[in-house]
Motif scaffolding. Structure first.
Motif, PDB file in Angstrom:
ATOM      1  N   ALA A   1      12.950  32.801  13.366  1.00 36.82           N
ATOM      2  CA  ALA A   1      11.635  32.764  12.704  1.00 36.82           C
ATOM      3  C   ALA A   1      11.431  34.051  11.907  1.00 36.82           C
ATOM      4  O   ALA A   1      10.939  34.026  10.774  1.00 36.82           O
ATOM      5  CB  ALA A   1      10.522  32.597  13.741  1.00 36.82           C
TER       6      ALA A   1
ATOM      7  N   ALA B   1       7.737  32.011   4.214  1.00 31.40           N
ATOM      8  CA  ALA B   1       6.387  32.446   4.598  1.00 31.40           C
ATOM      9  C   ALA B   1       6.147  31.973   6.030  1.00 31.40           C
ATOM     10  O   ALA B   1       6.813  31.051   6.501  1.00 31.40           O
ATOM     11  CB  ALA B   1       5.374  31.835   3.660  1.00 31.40           C
ATOM     12  N   PRO B   2       5.200  32.604   6.717  1.00 34.30           N
ATOM     13  CA  PRO B   2       4.892  32.129   8.070  1.00 34.30           C
ATOM     14  C   PRO B   2       4.483  30.650   8.068  1.00 34.30           C
ATOM     15  O   PRO B   2       3.918  30.168   7.092  1.00 34.30           O
ATOM     16  CB  PRO B   2       3.709  33.013   8.489  1.00 34.30           C
ATOM     17  CG  PRO B   2       3.843  34.242   7.675  1.00 34.30           C
ATOM     18  CD  PRO B   2       4.403  33.785   6.351  1.00 34.30           C
ATOM     19  N   VAL B   3       4.817  29.977   9.139  1.00 35.24           N
ATOM     20  CA  VAL B   3       4.380  28.590   9.321  1.00 35.24           C
ATOM     21  C   VAL B   3       3.696  28.478  10.674  1.00 35.24           C
ATOM     22  O   VAL B   3       3.858  29.342  11.528  1.00 35.24           O
ATOM     23  CB  VAL B   3       5.560  27.585   9.217  1.00 35.24           C
ATOM     24  CG1 VAL B   3       6.145  27.574   7.816  1.00 35.24           C
ATOM     25  CG2 VAL B   3       6.637  27.907  10.222  1.00 35.24           C
ATOM     26  N   ALA B   4       2.951  27.413  10.857  1.00 36.68           N
ATOM     27  CA  ALA B   4       2.159  27.278  12.092  1.00 36.68           C
ATOM     28  C   ALA B   4       3.040  27.113  13.325  1.00 36.68           C
ATOM     29  O   ALA B   4       2.765  27.700  14.370  1.00 36.68           O
ATOM     30  CB  ALA B   4       1.196  26.104  11.967  1.00 36.68           C
ATOM     31  N   PHE B   5       4.087  26.323  13.207  1.00 34.52           N
ATOM     32  CA  PHE B   5       4.934  26.047  14.373  1.00 34.52           C
ATOM     33  C   PHE B   5       6.408  26.136  13.988  1.00 34.52           C
ATOM     34  O   PHE B   5       7.080  25.108  13.831  1.00 34.52           O
ATOM     35  CB  PHE B   5       4.620  24.658  14.939  1.00 34.52           C
ATOM     36  CG  PHE B   5       3.223  24.519  15.487  1.00 34.52           C
ATOM     37  CD1 PHE B   5       2.902  25.001  16.759  1.00 34.52           C
ATOM     38  CD2 PHE B   5       2.226  23.925  14.730  1.00 34.52           C
ATOM     39  CE1 PHE B   5       1.604  24.885  17.247  1.00 34.52           C
ATOM     40  CE2 PHE B   5       0.927  23.810  15.211  1.00 34.52           C
ATOM     41  CZ  PHE B   5       0.620  24.299  16.477  1.00 34.52           C
ATOM     42  N   PRO B   6       6.931  27.354  13.864  1.00 34.55           N
ATOM     43  CA  PRO B   6       8.379  27.445  13.591  1.00 34.55           C
ATOM     44  C   PRO B   6       9.128  26.826  14.776  1.00 34.55           C
ATOM     45  O   PRO B   6       8.789  27.099  15.919  1.00 34.55           O
ATOM     46  CB  PRO B   6       8.634  28.960  13.544  1.00 34.55           C
ATOM     47  CG  PRO B   6       7.285  29.594  13.410  1.00 34.55           C
ATOM     48  CD  PRO B   6       6.300  28.653  14.041  1.00 34.55           C
ATOM     49  N   GLY B   7      10.089  26.016  14.489  1.00 31.54           N
ATOM     50  CA  GLY B   7      10.824  25.394  15.590  1.00 31.54           C
ATOM     51  C   GLY B   7      10.360  23.979  15.888  1.00 31.54           C
ATOM     52  O   GLY B   7      10.974  23.289  16.697  1.00 31.54           O
ATOM     53  N   ALA B   8       9.278  23.555  15.235  1.00 30.84           N
ATOM     54  CA  ALA B   8       8.855  22.174  15.422  1.00 30.84           C
ATOM     55  C   ALA B   8       9.831  21.266  14.691  1.00 30.84           C
ATOM     56  O   ALA B   8      10.378  21.633  13.653  1.00 30.84           O
ATOM     57  CB  ALA B   8       7.452  21.972  14.863  1.00 30.84           C
TER      58      ALA B   8
ATOM     59  N   PRO C   1      11.037  18.790  12.169  1.00 32.41           N
ATOM     60  CA  PRO C   1      10.415  18.395  10.882  1.00 32.41           C
ATOM     61  C   PRO C   1      10.045  16.915  10.853  1.00 32.41           C
ATOM     62  O   PRO C   1      10.684  16.116  11.486  1.00 32.41           O
ATOM     63  CB  PRO C   1      11.495  18.689   9.855  1.00 32.41           C
ATOM     64  CG  PRO C   1      12.564  19.465  10.551  1.00 32.41           C
ATOM     65  CD  PRO C   1      12.415  19.223  12.013  1.00 32.41           C
TER      66      PRO C   1
END
Lengths: 183, 137
Positions: free
Chosen positions: B119, B128-135, B137
């Protein structure tokens, strides 16, 4: 092994890197998590409730861990809101993080029994100090949530780990002096 | 997906990541090349740790393929960076799966550590940052 070769060429990086798996929606209440004890208190299962009304209890340890995370996320949300109110020039910079923490809190609260405790947050007097404080708190929250994730399992562990990963990103992005990389 | 399946998927992902980052590195120079080298090394470390975890579980680690199709053509520094960002995003989801499937604390801890690392790496590669890295897709 023709089958193997076929899958190799078609699935490529995509399949290798993104195997089909349960989406994050799997973090919603896991009915299996606390199942198995209906009627345990009274000795026999109640027959008066329709199956659809039964709400399996969630492991109290999971509820406690997710509630702790919800409290921390609420603190962060308040910090973002107060900083954005006091320093309008920061609003654009804080918008993504504020939005993500709303999503985090909503996801955490999908688990039955999870609640956040309200807390007070203080915002520093200057906008740069406020940004630095938020970045520091994001990084601290990431450490706390990663540690909490390690003590859980399954979907709740994944949810906390993903929140920690988002906080890692936000903490880095908001830290003062962050250099822009030229991609 | 059980723990062994998730470990094998993560290992397959790391094999593919090493291939992709290696290709991208050939189009980079200077600081970006050094960053690609760091990314390559961290994927190589992860590959080795995943292999060791599988061997410890009595499993045969999945082997790397000779080559992989890339999701975009890499012919400039910009497309090379874009490829690495795609790889870091995709492998984050693989580690998300491993966190969820992990049955042993050591495996879970490794998966969490790796998820946070990729991340952070996404930012290095222009993400850019995302709400749930690792979710997924």
């Amino acid at each position: 092994m023709p089958d193997r070769r076929l899958s190799r060429r078609t699935v490529v990086v995509t399949a290798a890197l993104v195997p089909g798996a349960v989406a994050l929606s799997g973090c919603k209440d896991d009915p299996a998590a606390g199942a198995g004890t209906p009627g345990a208190v009274n000795g026999k299962p109640s027959t008066s409730r329709a199956p659809a009304e039964e709400t399996p209890a969630v492991d109290p340890a999971v509820v406690a861990a997710l509630s702790g995370a919800a409290t921390l996320v609420t603190q962060l949300s308040q910090l973002y809101a107060t900083a954005a109110r006091r320093f309008p020039a920061l609003r654009a910079q804080l918008a993504a993080g504020a939005k993500y923490h709303v999503s985090h809190l909503a996801k955490l609260k999908e688990t039955q029994g999870v609640a956040a405790q309200a807390t007070k947050t203080a915002v520093p007097a200057s906008s740069q100090a406020a940004l630095a404080a938020i970045a520091k708190q994001e990084k601290a929250a990431a450490v706390a949530h990663a540690a909490a994730a390690a003590k859980l399992s399954g979907a709740p562990a994944r949810l906390l780990a993903e929140i920690a990963a988002a906080e890692t990103q936000l903490g880095t992005t908001l830290a003062p002096g962050k250099k822009k990389d030229n991609a | 997906m059980n723990q062994v399946e998730a470990l094998q998927a993560a290992l397959a992902g790391e094999h593919a990541a090493l291939y992709g980052v290696g290709v991208a590195g050939g189009k980079l120079s200077g600081a970006r090349f050094r960053a690609a080298n760091d990314t390559f090394e961290s994927h190589r470390d992860n590959r080795d740790r995943l292999s060791a975890l599988l061997v410890a579980a009595g499993e045969t680690p999945v082997a790397a393929e000779p080559a992989y199709d890339l999701p975009l053509a890499v012919n400039t520094a910009a497309t090379a960076s874009a490829l690495i960002l795609i790889i870091e995003r995709r492998i984050a989801a693989v580690y998300g799966d491993l966190v969820e499937a992990a049955e042993q604390p050591a495996v879970r801890a490794f998966a969490i550590e790796s998820l946070l690392a990729v991340a952070a790496s996404q930012l290095t590669w222009g993400g850019a940052p995302v709400a749930f890295p690792g979710a997924t897709p």
